[in-house]
Design an enzyme around this catalytic site. Structure first.
Site, PDB file in Angstrom:
ATOM      1  N   ILE A   8       0.839  -1.204   0.000  1.00 45.63           N
ATOM      2  CA  ILE A   8       0.000   0.000   0.000  1.00 45.63           C
ATOM      3  C   ILE A   8       0.871   1.251   0.000  1.00 45.63           C
ATOM      4  CG2 ILE A   8      -1.811   1.276   1.208  1.00 45.63           C
ATOM      5  CD1 ILE A   8      -2.658  -1.391  -0.137  1.00 45.63           C
TER       6      ILE A   8
ATOM      7  N   CYS B  68      -9.589  -2.686   2.402  1.00 43.95           N
ATOM      8  CA  CYS B  68      -9.928  -2.699   0.977  1.00 43.95           C
ATOM      9  C   CYS B  68     -11.320  -3.269   0.749  1.00 43.95           C
ATOM     10  CB  CYS B  68      -8.877  -3.482   0.195  1.00 43.95           C
ATOM     11  SG  CYS B  68      -8.585  -5.160   0.794  1.00 43.95           S
TER      12      CYS B  68
END
Length: 750
Positions: free
Chosen positions: A13, A155
């Site tokens: 990320i 997510c």
């Protein structure tokens, strides 16, 4: 100006947000990266090559190594840190305002606060969800009101949240069950390993692995209206990236169909940014490096029966999630800049006609004249000749305590100017008189002896304690004392004597009290509404008496609130019990040009006390709260209609309040807007403190108690912190309603 950002952790990320920000230099400026295992010489290759994603490499190819601690990427200087301890990272020193916390190691507000920076955004669900707020762009980001540490959730939640919001808003939701078919993550093992508690210890290469998910609980945080209606699980599959959410929904509206959902989605204002509709025969790899987190696959989805359907939603669990993290940050930055510009007076939130200030001329015509108290200047402390006198000085030292420790010494510090002035006059002695608590007779736990060392430290001289209070022994001890001139004494709790609260000037204790000195000074504004011996029995024969600097300041400060000179007055009323604040609200309603904003716990009971809301009263309708303080915090759009308590003012209420502050000349605030002891519910009050501190062209009066504690260690010329509580209310009432002056001030009135 681009948003100045730091990235803590350059894993999957961290790398994705880095690449996306480098592609938009007009929006983001990466100031620093903390990556403990990556050297300056490795940055270029690490960013340019990736097994999953295809992107424009030009954004990261032009890397110039300035030093081991500094690189330039396309001319943008980026500092490189290598430290696992957030307390050692100098974010602020290199200009960082937002840190994207991508290590997974700082997932509580307490730990994230180790970062020396204004704002921290976690790229994972928080481990303290009752403390750290969660925001998802397109779901609840509009409810952000300045919090310093937030989570962007997961997510999967960023995929499901927007879809469930769309369905819930349009059709209502009865139940949801889902399975997220999730790509492999870095926490899994390539080959089977031992000593693992879950099935993810098995190889990722040739297994589909049932796994748990916290997405359902995370959904409740951002979409409280579906709490208790969503259940889900997860299956990890051997693909490198991109996941699929299989969502089965039963709606309250039994006419709702899949086609209705697809049409709403395709026409949504966030279509192409948060939502997308796929009608092609695509597979997971085709959604690689997409930025929309909720992609409805129309062909894979299906209707079950009226009001019930399956929604198959694709999401790139790396790239689109990272895009969502950046959108949350951008939304936060936009909100903060809007508030900042409003604070500086560049813009002002629009006020609707229903929120505009009341017409001053019409208000004045219908309101009785406000009585202004005029203090006799001859009785002011600065007018008294105190040289060689034995002074008795009454103060309000009734400080809050917790487990034997003083939590706020504001009232004691407020007395120092008067005490120091008296000492400068070279008196023979000063006896300080005060009360603490509400004792019934002599009660050791209410002794004021603990104040003696505190006062000694503040005055930088010894303060001697008189344990026998108002008594013949105390009088004898003072008479026989060989202490030097100017000695300061502290009398035991004056309320240990029943005669203090049952004042009778003819009794023995009252006579002994007057014998303590030959000059009397009252500076206990917080008590002036009490008709007590030490407050009212000052004018002994042949003795001077007067009022101290604090009383003078309080009366003058309140005069700016009460004076009818066409100024627009805003009263901010908070707290927990409407019964305690109703008299103050009644008074303010009668003041010329006044408007009253009611927030905090008062809003729920307001209609019981005032069935018809006065035209100049604004109620904070929304709130953050729960059934009780032990339950998770949720957003309540209409707290009056919601079960449980509203424990902090909501975003719409705060926006209304800021608009009212902008339109006012004088602001009077009494009562916190939330349960400030709980960090979850301190945000609204803290934000208004920051806003008021910047209103330098206005007069701000803070009405004592917990509200004043919010301003601890913060000073501004335009902000006055009152020590009064009940006294403040009593003085305002006597002025507005033209009733007799409060007992403790009557002796000083001209």
């Amino acid at each position: 100006m681009p948003i100045p950002v730091g990235i803590n952790g350059l894993g999957r990320i961290g790398k994705m947000v880095c690449l996306q920000m480098l592609a938009e230099p007009d929006i983001y400026s990466i100031k620093a990266i903390n990556a403990t295992s990556l050297s300056a010489s490795e940055i270029s290759d690490y960013l340019c090559y990736d097994s999953s994603h295809r992107y424009d490499r030009s954004v990261c190819k032009n890397v110039e190594i300035v030093s081991d601690e500094l690189v330039r990427i396309n001319g943008n200087e980026i500092h490189l840190f290598k430290d696992r301890d957030a307390r050692n990272l100098k974010w602020r020193a290199v200009g960082v305002q937002f840190v994207l916390e991508c290590t997974g190691a700082y997932l509580t507000t307490e730990r994230a606060s180790h970062h020396d920076v204004d704002y921290v955004i976690m790229s994972a669900p928080p481990k303290d969800p009752d403390v750290t707020p969660t925001f998802i762009y397109g779901v609840n980001d509009a409810q952000y009101m300045g919090q310093k540490v937030v989570s962007a959730s997961s997510c999967t939640t960023n995929c499901m949240g927007p879809m469930l919001k769309l369905v819930s808003d349009a059709f209502g939701i009865e139940t949801v069950n889902f399975t997220t078919i999730h790509a492999t993550t870095g926490s899994q093992s390539v080959v089977d390993v031992i000593n693992k508690k879950s099935r993810t210890h098995r190889s990722i290469i040739n297994n589909m692995i049932p796994h748990s998910t916290g997405a359902a609980k995370s959904i409740f945080r951002v979409l409280p209206e579906v709490s208790g209606k969503v259940w889900g699980t997860s299956v990890r599959v051997p693909t490198i990236n991109c996941s699929l959410c299989d969502i089965n929904v039963t709606c309250e509206d039994k006419t709702a169909t899949l086609s209705d959902v697809a049409e709403l989605l395709s026409k949504h204002e966030l279509y192409g940014e948060v939502y997308h509709l796929n009608e092609k025969m695509l597979t997971s790899v085709d959604f690689m490096t997409t930025t929309t987190p909720t992609i409805l696959d129309r062909k894979a989805s299906m209707d079950f029966k009226p009001g019930s359907f399956k929604l198959m939603c694709w999401y790139d669990n790396e790239w689109s999630y990272s895009a969502q993290v950046l959108r949350v940050m951008t939304s936060m930055h936009k909100h903060n800049k809007t508030v900042e510009r409003s604070v500086r007076g560049r813009i002002s939130p629009k006020i609707s006609p229903t929120n505009s200030m009341v017409n001053l001329s019409s208000a004045s015509a219908s309101t009785s004249h406000v009585k202004m108290l005029k203090l006799d200047g001859k009785k002011a402390l600065k007018s008294l000749n105190l040289k060689g006198k034995n002074i008795v000085a009454r103060f309000d030292f009734n400080v809050p305590m917790d487990n034997g420790k003083v939590t706020d010494d504001f009232r004691v510090r407020a007395s120092l100017p008067s005490i120091n002035h008296m000492l400068e006059q070279k008196p023979n002695r000063i006896v300080l008189v005060c009360h603490f608590g509400r004792p019934k007779g002599k009660d050791k736990k209410n002794s004021v002896e603990f104040l003696a060392p505190m006062l000694s430290g503040m005055l930088k001289r010894d303060v001697k304690f008189l344990p026998d209070g108002v008594s013949k022994k105390t009088l004898d001890d003072l008479s026989a004392s060989t202490n030097p001139a100017g000695t300061v004494y502290l009398l035991e709790n004056i309320r240990f004597h029943p005669e203090e609260t049952k004042f009778n000037p003819g009794n023995d204790v009252s006579k002994m009290f007057q014998s303590l000195g030959d000059a009397y000074v009252a500076d206990c504004f917080g008590c002036v509404h009490r008709k007590h011996m030490s407050i009212c029995h000052l004018n002994a024969p042949n003795a001077q008496f007067g009022y101290g600097f604090l009383i003078e300041q309080e009366v003058n400060a309140l005069a700016s609130l009460l004076r009818n000179d066409n100024k627009r007055v805003l009263g901010i009323m908070g707290g927990a019990k409407i019964a305690d604040k109703q008299p103050m609200i009644d008074c303010l309603c009668k003041m010329p040009g006044a408007r009253i904003f009611v927030g905090g716990g008062l809003t729920r009971g307001f209609s019981d006390f005032m069935p018809s809301t006065p035209h100049n009263v604004i109620l904070a309708r929304d709130a953050y709260g729960a059934a009780d303080l032990s339950a998770p915090a949720t957003y309540m759009p209409d707290v009056a209609r919601t079960g449980g308590g509203g424990f902090d003012c909501g975003p719409q209420g705060l926006r209304d309040l800021i608009a009212e502050i902008d339109a006012a000349d004088v602001i009077f605030w009494n009562g916190c807007l939330g349960v400030i002891e709980d960090p979850r519910y301190r945000v609204g009050s803290a934000m208004i403190v920051d806003y008021l501190m910047a209103q330098k062209g206005k007069r701000v009066i803070i009405g004592g108690g917990e509200t004043a504690s919010l301003f601890k260690d913060r000073e501004a010329d335009h902000v006055y912190l009152s020590t009064g509580g009940g006294a403040l209310l009593a003085h305002i009432q006597s002025s507005v309603l033209n009733t007799p002056t409060v007992p403790g001030l009557a002796a000083f009135e001209m």
